[in-house]
Design a protein around this motif. Structure first.
Motif, mmCIF file in Angstrom:
data_model
loop_
_atom_site.group_PDB
_atom_site.id
_atom_site.type_symbol
_atom_site.label_atom_id
_atom_site.label_comp_id
_atom_site.label_asym_id
_atom_site.label_seq_id
_atom_site.Cartn_x
_atom_site.Cartn_y
_atom_site.Cartn_z
ATOM 1 N N THR A 169 97.686 35.557 47.310
ATOM 2 C CA THR A 169 96.889 34.503 47.914
ATOM 3 C C THR A 169 95.935 35.097 48.947
ATOM 4 O OG1 THR A 169 98.515 34.086 49.661
ATOM 5 C CG2 THR A 169 98.708 32.767 47.654
ATOM 6 N N LEU A 170 94.896 34.350 49.195
ATOM 7 C CA LEU A 170 93.946 34.683 50.249
ATOM 8 C C LEU A 170 93.954 33.530 51.247
ATOM 9 C CD1 LEU A 170 90.941 35.832 48.037
ATOM 10 C CD2 LEU A 170 92.604 37.292 49.203
ATOM 11 N N THR A 171 93.865 33.843 52.518
ATOM 12 C CA THR A 171 93.771 32.818 53.544
ATOM 13 C C THR A 171 92.333 32.777 54.024
ATOM 14 O OG1 THR A 171 96.056 33.187 54.208
ATOM 15 C CG2 THR A 171 94.658 32.022 55.762
ATOM 16 N N LEU A 172 91.695 31.636 53.842
ATOM 17 C CA LEU A 172 90.309 31.439 54.240
ATOM 18 C C LEU A 172 90.292 30.648 55.546
ATOM 19 C CD1 LEU A 172 88.970 30.311 50.745
ATOM 20 C CD2 LEU A 172 89.051 32.632 51.673
ATOM 21 N N LEU A 173 89.440 31.042 56.463
ATOM 22 C CA LEU A 173 89.341 30.382 57.761
ATOM 23 C C LEU A 173 87.874 30.122 58.061
ATOM 24 C CD1 LEU A 173 90.820 29.520 60.424
ATOM 25 C CD2 LEU A 173 90.348 31.822 61.253
ATOM 26 N N ALA A 174 87.568 28.921 58.540
ATOM 27 C CA ALA A 174 86.191 28.569 58.882
ATOM 28 C C ALA A 174 86.177 27.702 60.131
ATOM 29 C CB ALA A 174 85.524 27.820 57.734
ATOM 30 N N ALA A 175 85.132 27.845 60.907
ATOM 31 C CA ALA A 175 84.939 26.986 62.072
ATOM 32 C C ALA A 175 84.462 25.614 61.596
ATOM 33 C CB ALA A 175 83.915 27.609 63.010
ATOM 34 N N LEU A 176 84.915 24.585 62.279
ATOM 35 C CA LEU A 176 84.418 23.231 62.015
ATOM 36 C C LEU A 176 83.332 22.946 63.035
ATOM 37 C CD1 LEU A 176 87.603 21.045 61.424
ATOM 38 C CD2 LEU A 176 85.987 21.893 59.741
ATOM 39 N N CYS A 177 82.141 22.742 62.564
ATOM 40 C CA CYS A 177 81.024 22.432 63.446
ATOM 41 C C CYS A 177 80.854 20.925 63.492
ATOM 42 C CB CYS A 177 79.737 23.073 62.927
ATOM 43 S SG CYS A 177 79.875 24.852 62.719
ATOM 44 N N GLU A 178 80.651 20.390 64.693
ATOM 45 C CA GLU A 178 80.440 18.956 64.817
ATOM 46 C C GLU A 178 79.235 18.528 64.001
ATOM 47 O OE1 GLU A 178 80.441 16.347 68.470
ATOM 48 O OE2 GLU A 178 81.730 18.022 69.070
ATOM 49 N N SER A 237 88.761 24.336 63.743
ATOM 50 C CA SER A 237 88.692 25.255 62.610
ATOM 51 C C SER A 237 89.585 24.739 61.488
ATOM 52 C CB SER A 237 89.106 26.672 63.021
ATOM 53 O OG SER A 237 90.391 26.675 63.597
ATOM 54 N N ALA A 238 89.367 25.296 60.300
ATOM 55 C CA ALA A 238 90.134 24.889 59.121
ATOM 56 C C ALA A 238 90.558 26.125 58.354
ATOM 57 C CB ALA A 238 89.297 23.985 58.229
ATOM 58 N N CYS A 239 91.725 26.055 57.739
ATOM 59 C CA CYS A 239 92.183 27.165 56.899
ATOM 60 C C CYS A 239 92.658 26.612 55.552
ATOM 61 C CB CYS A 239 93.274 27.974 57.579
ATOM 62 S SG CYS A 239 94.850 27.109 57.765
ATOM 63 N N LEU A 240 92.615 27.486 54.572
ATOM 64 C CA LEU A 240 93.033 27.145 53.211
ATOM 65 C C LEU A 240 93.581 28.406 52.578
ATOM 66 C CD1 LEU A 240 93.050 25.278 50.650
ATOM 67 C CD2 LEU A 240 90.734 26.121 50.214
ATOM 68 N N GLN A 241 94.762 28.311 51.983
ATOM 69 C CA GLN A 241 95.281 29.422 51.188
ATOM 70 C C GLN A 241 95.006 29.128 49.733
ATOM 71 O OE1 GLN A 241 99.431 30.007 52.256
ATOM 72 N NE2 GLN A 241 98.832 31.816 53.397
ATOM 73 N N VAL A 242 94.467 30.114 49.044
ATOM 74 C CA VAL A 242 94.152 29.970 47.617
ATOM 75 C C VAL A 242 94.717 31.154 46.864
ATOM 76 C CG1 VAL A 242 92.041 28.648 48.026
ATOM 77 C CG2 VAL A 242 91.911 31.116 47.845
ATOM 78 N N GLN A 243 95.021 30.935 45.586
ATOM 79 C CA GLN A 243 95.401 32.067 44.754
ATOM 80 C C GLN A 243 94.180 32.954 44.606
ATOM 81 O OE1 GLN A 243 97.165 30.663 41.098
ATOM 82 N NE2 GLN A 243 99.154 30.563 42.052
ATOM 83 N N ALA A 244 94.384 34.249 44.706
ATOM 84 C CA ALA A 244 93.263 35.208 44.691
ATOM 85 C C ALA A 244 92.446 35.114 43.409
ATOM 86 C CB ALA A 244 93.787 36.629 44.888
ATOM 87 N N ASP A 245 93.081 34.733 42.290
ATOM 88 C CA ASP A 245 92.348 34.674 41.030
ATOM 89 C C ASP A 245 91.668 33.316 40.801
ATOM 90 O OD1 ASP A 245 94.576 33.118 40.519
ATOM 91 O OD2 ASP A 245 95.181 34.212 38.711
ATOM 92 N N ASN A 246 91.747 32.421 41.782
ATOM 93 C CA ASN A 246 91.132 31.093 41.646
ATOM 94 C C ASN A 246 89.721 31.136 42.247
ATOM 95 O OD1 ASN A 246 90.374 28.416 41.696
ATOM 96 N ND2 ASN A 246 92.203 27.689 42.729
#
Length: 167
Positions: A42-51, A158-167
């Motif tokens: 899996t990969l963990t993706l992280l992004a800032a939430l901008c208003e 901020s927001a995070c999402l774990q995804v399968q690496a092959d997705n």
């Protein structure tokens, strides 16, 4: 490890661990030594939430709990066997943090679902799935936009999402 395994055994379940990509590698080695194997990377993706970066979409239905219809759609879209669907239902009903369950309906059928749970100022996105017949049409983007909007209104940064690496 023994405590978690005992907890799962008492419930008649097979222990399973989800390890974020940033976790101490010693934990993974300990699990491998105990006989655990990886099911998927899996990969963990992280992004800032901008208003103002995300807007509520009127097509997306948001609810603070998983409705029976949402749970049925999740099980169907994920092709869960009944035993797995039951475990999933019990798990999400026990969330102890604020959450929003998003559904996107086309005609009378829910074709995409996702949910987000808040931990402090972090939105953790989970269970994002779209009917294969409707992928590539932006349904997931609409779901996540609505969840981002909800989370930002609740103070998330901020927001995070774990995804399968092959997705």
């Amino acid at each position: 490890l023994q405590e978690i395994e005992a907890l799962y055994r008492r419930r008649g379940l097979r222990p399973c661990f989800r390890l974020p990509s940033f976790i101490d590698p010693g934990i993974q080695r300990a699990l491998e030594t105990a006989g655990y194997t990886a099911e998927a990377e899996t990969l963990t993706l992280l992004a800032a939430l901008c208003e103002g970066a995300a807007a509520a979409d009127p097509q997306v239905e948001l609810c603070p709990w998983p409705s029976p219809e949402w749970l049925e759609a999740k099980a169907r879209l994920s092709a869960f066997p009944e035993a797995q669907a039951d475990i999933y239902r019990r798990a999400v009903r026990r969330l102890a943090v604020p959450a929003a369950f998003a559904a996107l309906r086309q005609e009378d059928t829910i074709d995409a679902v996702a949910y987000g749970a808040l931990h402090g100022r972090l939105l953790c996105l989970e269970s994002v799935v779209t009917d294969p017949r409707h992928r590539g049409k932006g349904l997931g983007r609409k779901l996540l936009g609505a969840l981002f909007h909800w989370a930002a209104s609740e103070g998330a940064r901020s927001a995070c999402l774990q995804v399968q690496a092959d997705n």
